[in-house]
Scaffold this motif. Structure first.
Motif, mmCIF file in Angstrom:
data_model
loop_
_atom_site.group_PDB
_atom_site.id
_atom_site.type_symbol
_atom_site.label_atom_id
_atom_site.label_comp_id
_atom_site.label_asym_id
_atom_site.label_seq_id
_atom_site.Cartn_x
_atom_site.Cartn_y
_atom_site.Cartn_z
ATOM 1 N N LYS A 1 16.978 -26.991 -0.794
ATOM 2 C CA LYS A 1 17.434 -26.448 0.602
ATOM 3 C C LYS A 1 17.389 -27.413 1.487
ATOM 4 N N ARG A 2 16.678 -28.298 1.745
ATOM 5 C CA ARG A 2 17.030 -29.385 2.765
ATOM 6 C C ARG A 2 18.187 -30.019 2.644
ATOM 7 N N LYS A 3 18.580 -30.291 1.362
ATOM 8 C CA LYS A 3 19.740 -30.943 1.064
ATOM 9 C C LYS A 3 20.985 -30.333 1.495
ATOM 10 N N LEU A 4 21.122 -28.914 1.280
ATOM 11 C CA LEU A 4 22.042 -28.231 1.873
ATOM 12 C C LEU A 4 22.255 -28.135 3.424
ATOM 13 N N VAL A 5 20.927 -28.123 4.098
ATOM 14 C CA VAL A 5 20.913 -28.349 5.621
ATOM 15 C C VAL A 5 21.462 -29.640 5.928
ATOM 16 N N SER A 6 21.001 -30.752 5.130
ATOM 17 C CA SER A 6 21.504 -32.182 5.414
ATOM 18 C C SER A 6 23.084 -32.231 5.271
ATOM 19 N N GLU A 7 23.503 -31.591 4.211
ATOM 20 C CA GLU A 7 25.056 -31.778 3.860
ATOM 21 C C GLU A 7 25.776 -31.235 4.909
ATOM 22 N N ARG A 8 25.215 -29.695 5.559
ATOM 23 C CA ARG A 8 25.960 -29.074 6.446
ATOM 24 C C ARG A 8 26.102 -30.142 7.795
ATOM 25 N N TYR A 9 24.930 -30.719 8.176
ATOM 26 C CA TYR A 9 24.833 -31.637 9.257
ATOM 27 C C TYR A 9 25.958 -32.611 9.031
ATOM 28 N N ARG A 10 26.036 -33.118 7.908
ATOM 29 C CA ARG A 10 26.981 -34.176 7.796
ATOM 30 C C ARG A 10 28.220 -33.917 7.771
ATOM 31 N N ARG A 11 28.478 -32.717 7.374
ATOM 32 C CA ARG A 11 29.962 -32.358 7.417
ATOM 33 C C ARG A 11 30.369 -32.044 8.663
#
Ligand code: T4K
Length: 392
Positions: free
Chosen positions: A261-271
């Motif tokens: 779940k954190r990975k998805l949040v992190s990826e969204r931030y990076r995008r």
């Protein structure tokens, strides 16, 4: 009033979005885990849950020696004492109070090395330059879960016969080239505080290489008691209780889900944020499996707004980021008479510009978009990559 309970300003959310939010197992799962305690009445002092959790951790962290504690700070104090070091410990000022306090409270002298500008971890060249005959150990921090330069630090420690103890409070679950972060150095301390990527409410552990340390660590956390009528050592009390161990058992079952779940949040931030001019995100080296513990962002001058302006803009809209780690430890009232943060200019520069944005498993991607829109609106170089608001 606690500022985190007070939300005001245009566009404020119903509930404030805090820098993190503890992950908890389903209530029924925890209740089932603690139910046997009502049978046994055994609540602490290395009970069954303590043993079970300790074994689970050894497997999860892929190490042979784990000792549980009430919290990460006590774990750090204890390993410094168990290693029987004396003199100066080279460490970083870009950290939480605990790292330096543990050194000082054990009668050792902290010496502050500078950090690297890209991943905020201790700079091995700065460490080496500070070694003197009084140096006994190096205490680096895997800041935000990003691993230090493990090979360079290991090399320095070996060449100078220094103990190497990692503050791995942020690095639970991180691996490099398939090897657990817990396996490096003489020892690593992990924090299981409520705010961490893996929590036992309060808690911590030390993973250590030399098995002969086990007895000392076990004794230190239980007053130095060695038998029914023998106390051989002036220990403290730092035993993890059964309720915290039960929480750890439950949360460990859900840890992979937590990271996903954190990975998805992190990826969204990076995008949302990669490519925005003047805004810097720490790297994810290709050989590291990260744990997405924090979401740090550095605001360079080119961004067009200072870190503090972005901080205030977010808070006005009900988002509470944190300035981990500002001020530098060397600027704390209890240390600034003896140290100057000017001696660590990179750390000083980063501390003045870094903001840790909200990061937790259940943070919605819509909230991430909203947070990033507020951040981008503060700057003047939003469209450096030409994508503007079209980043979803
Ligand atoms: N070394 C390093 C590098 C560390 O970062 C730490 C701890 C340690 C050593 C020592 O480990 P421990 O002895 O703590 O195991 C927090 C934590 O208390 C601290 O554990 C952590 N580092 C530090 C970076 O952050 P505060 O003062 O910022 O926490 P607080 O109470 O403001 O909470 C921050 C946010 O977390 C809140 O806005 C909401 C959320 N939260 C907080 C609590 C207490 C929850 O969701 N649930 C909670 O129960 O220090």
């Amino acid at each position: 009033m606690d500022v985190e309970q007070h939300v005001s300003g245009e566009g404020a959310a119903e509930q404030p979005i805090l820098v993190t939010r503890s992950s908890m197992p389903p209530l029924q799962e925890y209740v089932a885990e603690i139910a046997p305690l009502w049978e046994s009445h055994w609540l602490t002092n290395m009970g069954r849950k303590h043993r079970e959790f300790s074994q689970m951790l050894e497997q999860r962290l892929e190490v042979e020696n784990v000792c549980l504690f009430t919290n990460g700070h006590n774990a750090l104090e204890c390993i410094l004492e168990a290693l029987e070091v004396e003199g100066e410990v080279i460490t970083t000022p870009f950290t939480f109070a605990s790292t330096t306090h543990a050194i000082v409270r054990k009668g050792l002298v902290p010496v502050f090395a500078d950090i690297r500008p890209d991943d905020f971890t201790i700079d091995p060249a700065s460490v080496e330059a500070l070694i003197t005959p009084r140096t006994c150990a190096i205490l680096p921090v895997h800041v935000y879960g990003g691993l230090c330069d493990l090979d360079a630090l290991d090399d320095i420690a070996r060449r100078h016969s220094l103990k190497l103890v990692y503050d791995a409070a942020h690095a639970f679950g991180v691996r490099r080239a398939g090897v657990s972060a817990a396996a490096f150095g003489d020892a690593s301390m992990f924090s299981f505080h409520a705010t961490k990527v893996f929590n036992t409410i309060e808690g911590g552990a030390v993973c250590f290489r030399d098995p002969s340390l086990e007895q000392k660590l076990d004794q230190w956390k239980n007053f130095g008691i060695t038998g029914a009528e023998s106390v051989e050592y002036v220990g403290g009390n730092a035993k993890m209780n059964e309720f915290c161990a039960a929480m750890g058992i439950c949360n460990l079952r859900h840890f992979d889900e937590e990271i996903a779940k954190r990975k998805l949040v992190s990826e969204r931030y990076r995008r949302n944020l990669e490519g925005v001019g003047g805004l810097r995100l720490p790297p994810f080296p290709a050989d590291v499996e990260p744990n997405y513990a924090y979401m740090p962002v550095v605001f360079e001058d080119a961004f067009g707004a200072t870190r503090d302006e972005v901080y205030e803009a977010l808070r006005a809209r009900g988002v509470n980021p944190r300035k981990y780690f500002y001020p530098l430890v060397s600027d704390y009232a209890c240390y600034r008479d003896r140290y100057s943060s000017a001696a660590t200019p990179v750390a000083q520069w980063v501390a003045a510009r870094v903001l840790t944005l909200p990061m937790y498993a259940d943070l919605s991607l819509e909230d991430v978009d909203r947070i990033c829109a507020i951040v981008r609106a503060c700057g003047n170089a939003d469209d450096a990559d030409g994508r503007g608001a079209d980043r979803r």
